[in-house]
Design an enzyme around this catalytic site. Structure first.
Site, PDB file in Angstrom:
ATOM      1  N   TYR A 199       0.815  -1.211   0.000  1.00  0.00           N
ATOM      2  CA  TYR A 199       0.000   0.000   0.000  1.00  0.00           C
ATOM      3  C   TYR A 199       0.855   1.270   0.000  1.00  0.00           C
ATOM      4  O   TYR A 199       0.535   2.252  -0.662  1.00  0.00           O
ATOM      5  CB  TYR A 199      -0.943   0.011   1.202  1.00  0.00           C
ATOM      6  CG  TYR A 199      -2.026  -1.045   1.151  1.00  0.00           C
ATOM      7  CD1 TYR A 199      -2.555  -1.482  -0.064  1.00  0.00           C
ATOM      8  CD2 TYR A 199      -2.536  -1.600   2.313  1.00  0.00           C
ATOM      9  CE1 TYR A 199      -3.564  -2.441  -0.106  1.00  0.00           C
ATOM     10  CE2 TYR A 199      -3.544  -2.556   2.287  1.00  0.00           C
ATOM     11  CZ  TYR A 199      -4.055  -2.972   1.068  1.00  0.00           C
ATOM     12  OH  TYR A 199      -5.047  -3.925   1.032  1.00  0.00           O
ATOM     13  N   CYS A 247       3.861   5.885  10.868  1.00  0.00           N
ATOM     14  CA  CYS A 247       2.669   6.710  10.641  1.00  0.00           C
ATOM     15  C   CYS A 247       2.076   7.206  11.953  1.00  0.00           C
ATOM     16  O   CYS A 247       1.681   8.368  12.068  1.00  0.00           O
ATOM     17  CB  CYS A 247       1.635   5.923   9.837  1.00  0.00           C
ATOM     18  SG  CYS A 247       1.165   4.326  10.529  1.00  0.00           S
TER      19      CYS A 247
END
Lengths: 358, 358, 358, 358
Positions: free
Chosen positions: A11, A149
């Site tokens: 991703y 993240c």
């Protein structure tokens, strides 16, 4: 500029390809994948159908060197470590998306990751790729270690509060909610739709690996300020919620009641910190359903929305920070680092404002 | 036993009707609704199609008195207050689902709700309807004030930790995630599907009304223990997540490192507190995706699942507590109170184990 | 070019603003809203925070005329009709998003909409704004009537099959699934999150208004082909599913077994129809989870993905057509029409490829 | 009665266990699983925590024979076939959840499943376990082959229309939408949360295996009625939508305009067919969001809701049929068959009305 992406089937890789294909200064020459070598890139990233005819190729260091001015590595954690030392010797600029070069102190890998770092000497040369903290160093770096993240959303929410010495730095709580794309694209029972939908799963209440980099980065801010004598402790707990993309970090910190903390002073603290940042937006509405950061609003974009509320009932500040884990949380932030390293406009290729609703 | 439900058209009312229709000792004689008087109950609660021919009727105190031994009031906050004093005089037992009688100190209504309580004398007679804390008082009460759904999940997670004096009682953080049914069935922009889906919305980071009852109830535990001299402060922040039913309360508390806190001692604390509780389950698995409480697992049931992890990195305990906001968080808990008041088996009508997955 | 948007506070208006702000040839001068006049546009469209300082203004025809070369009307159905005749007289180009000018025959408004059209003479001048069918007419039109979102997905899936005369034109079934944003941003019980989530609601199995324009447009294709003597009948049924954006139209048609219908011939039919279309992608993979159109893949983009499978068990063709109801289904398609009308590159402002996953 | 479940670790197995543990006439003695032998059943089915201490055991035919009066087989398709012949010889009653004994004609296995049936002689003894069609045969059967979940929803919607000869039996279209639990609990990329959420994926537009049993069963109705000379053809297309549980079958059929078909006659047809059925509800409201079947309303229950609308624009009937794929679509329906076989009240253990909303 010619760019290669190593490990482009996941991703994060897909987002990198999307962003770089739309970048005015960049040509993507190579996207590697062991598993999908020979296949069209759009076979894994269906949004790129009709957009690119690129195919995945196997990793070949000499080809990479020949065809690239800069390399992004979007490999699994651990895999970067076996490739990057060799790539560094070719003189290529490298932006690594893994955790392999984020921590300055090699001992922290033993503690948080459970393995010993095989190239500890390189750690001091890697720059932690968070432009809001290290823009100057990024400009001159050869190796960028992009943040995790959830670390990004936590650090960007808290960093301005660390500076002026207003909060109890050893009593920081960060409660994180994250969507399923953060787990990557390998199916497991934990990410099976019937299991992952409709719930709220606390999957890592204590000892999450991102704590190491959060404490490192917030600690660096503390150290730079001589008046402090404290260390940083972050109680970080991660929850998997029923969305695909997005992170909300809710940080709860305690302030010293003797300091003048109110909405106005705090707003100034954040405004001072972020007023020139192209991708951090301070959310300050009083009413409405968009008055506080919500990842729904920034999905697909490189924005990080930050807001806060003050709880004078118990001298608490609640800091809310929302971003897209695959953009500002990884691929978009990496492109931002590239722009800085290469002297491009910092927002190049990252202007997409997001659509609403989604 | 004949039971009436006042205000039966909402989600809590619907769950009450469902549970009471399946209760072996109860006959539902009356369900009132101003708006839907004359309509079939299943018109609002489609799961009850073919299950009941009951119709909504207007509120009429003489009819209620004649046809009921016990009354549930599932009226909007504020509306209960205008009806309950009159009902109490008839001698009926009353289980109120609103916030109107939860707080002992009438001044707290001014502070947290922004209005002055019109029947402050009745507050001292109302029993806070949480069986795990007040079973004995519930048995003999005429008026039960059922807890707020998020208050229940927070209190049940924290109560065992308050007793032995292990944690910093003025530094409790509770980060709550809740589904959309908690907002009731009146459409607003905040609950519009396109707005409410796919996000994580921090809708009340500070000063949520449930704090008043949480601090009241945890404070009562403290007061009962003479060795303490502290008050309770709970930093409570609520987030709307992309599910319909369910609450997860994540409480972060700091423990005194000098006390012996480990998995075993803590497990004993919780086990001692809850081993005889029919609806509190202690979740203690080491592995797997069900190792910690997740509302997904208890939706539709009266269970409250409690678990914890210890963070010795910063002397933090993370307590996780999951329940269904419409069952253990309101209607199911109310039925449990009724069972206690009426001498029925405490689990009567509440045996549904839930289905999985959903 | 200076552009105004009338009725800019809804979801279609928000998408128009987003797309036009990013358009290289356009300046948005005016966005009207009765309800939000004076407020910042980003108050309703939170993705535009920091992107634009535009404010909503009240509708004022002289201002619009002065400040615009072209006007988009994104008003509720019926409201366009009261404004557009006056605007047409000013000579402005108009792209209308409502249904008010889609049908050529005014009687069809009585039949399908239940009201009589007040400006039937203007209907013949309006061009149905589907570039794939009417590019030439759009180029020269003053008034464009943009198609309904579900009409677009149905027509684009079926149009190529109508031409060669392969199917039973009076036995077409189209089963549509649509997300909640299609219902607009006014909260109702039908779009309340707790009601709209987790289900599949057949909300208009028969007599949906979009049938009128679908049969009109497919009928025009038939009429243009002299060999036919049939009319078009479309059995159209709409279902609300648990997503925010996106439409999938599944059309089931019966083919004449005597004709040579196979994957290759059908592929050629579609390829011939769409090979030069910038926004229609023919999806032809044999394997994988992306082998057929799925709205998930095109959300946020102006693409329309078309695919098909042949069922020789009963001489059926299943045509699948996916698009984003707010982009190719409305605002994006409108911008495409503008590009054609104004001689801009047809893809200008519409290049966003979408991100994945979402 | 003592009951064993072979293959109890999947979703269907879990529902069987849940339903049978609450059944007043049944004791679950054995639940087998090769993979989880030795583990607690609640380890796989977390809703059963605190409800049962059963453990999975390996399959052992002598133990099964000794401890069971009736056996449910919830094994993967194909695996039942290798066990059931041996079990039949012991004289046990068997209710098989797989497809292995559903089709009467062994050649159909070659055609639809791609393998040759190894025990074709047993097929004629198996009874297709749909009580609404075969209650009498089920009563006396030794081996029940439970229908596929999507076959059940399709057959129950259409069966009443087949009888009176009103529709074109070779032009039936059924468009099915199904949740992710229908794919079982083995993670794949197709069921990965990030891939499966937010979309509408047409995963089997033609040649779905359930067509074989649908055409078989509807064909049997036709054959029993001498006036017909048609066969049945069903154009069946399956779509994966963003829910976990539930099926909606939308069948589109064409009626003969010369027959008197209107709401009243059709209502009578359905009412005649289902008025005595304990689990089929005819949904006939004119207004409101619950006026037509929606799986949201029946999740967790054994109900099948059926409704219809007539489209006289093209002589079409739209039949809508909703059920829970894991209950009426499999485990609940299997328990209903058991109740019939064993002379228990048909609704025993299946009374749960469902909760709302979810």
């Amino acid at each position: 500029m010619r760019v290669s992406i190593l490990g482009g089937s996941g991703y994060v890789g897909g987002e990198l390809i999307r962003l770089l294909l739309g970048h005015p200064k960049v040509e993507v020459t190579t996207v590697t994948s062991r598993k999908y070598a020979g296949d069209f890139v759009f076979g894994q990233h269906p949004n790129l159908r009709g957009i690119t005819k690129l195919k995945f190729v196997p990793f070949d260091v000499s080809q990479i060197t020949k065809n690239s001015d800069l390399v992004f590595t979007a490999l699994p954690h651990g895999a970067s470590l076996s490739i990057i030392p060799e790539l560094l010797e070719t003189g290529l600029k490298i932006i690594d998306m893994s955790a392999d070069f984020r921590l300055e102190n090699p001992n922290e890998y033993d503690k948080w990751y459970g393995w010993s770092h095989s190239a500890p000497d390189l750690l001091k040369d890697a720059v932690y790729g968070l432009p809001e903290l290290h823009r100057q160093k990024i400009r001159n770096a050869q190796l960028i270690a992009c943040p995790g993240c959830m670390a990004t959303s936590t650090i960007l929410g808290l960093a301005p509060l660390i500076k002026p010495g207003v909060i109890e730095n050893e009593r920081i709580i960060t409660d994180v909610k994250i969507g399923s794309s953060g787990a990557g694209n390998s199916p497991t029972i934990a990410t099976h739709h019937a299991e992952r939908s409709s719930g709220i799963r606390p999957y890592k209440p204590v000892m999450h690996r991102h704590i190491a980099e959060i404490e490192q980065e917030l600690g660096l801010i503390l150290k730079s300020d001589k008046e402090f004598n404290q260390s940083i402790k972050v109680g970080f707990s991660a929850h998997a919620v029923n969305i695909v993309r997005g992170i909300l970090s809710t940080s709860h910190v305690f302030y010293d009641a003797s300091k003048e903390i109110n909405e106005k002073t705090l707003f100034n603290v954040y405004r001072t910190a972020y007023k020139n940042e192209p991708f951090v937006r301070l959310i300050t509405q009083k009413v409405g359903i968009f008055r506080l950061p919500d990842p729904k609003i920034i999905i697909g974009t490189n924005y990080c929305d930050v807001g806060f509320q003050i709880d004078d009932h118990m001298n608490r500040i609640v800091v809310l920070c929302a971003l897209d884990n695959l953009v500002k949380g990884s691929a978009g932030n990496a492109v931002q680092c590239m722009n800085i390293m290469c002297g491009f406009p910092e927002t190049a290729g990252l202007e997409f404002p997001g659509y609403y609703p989604l």
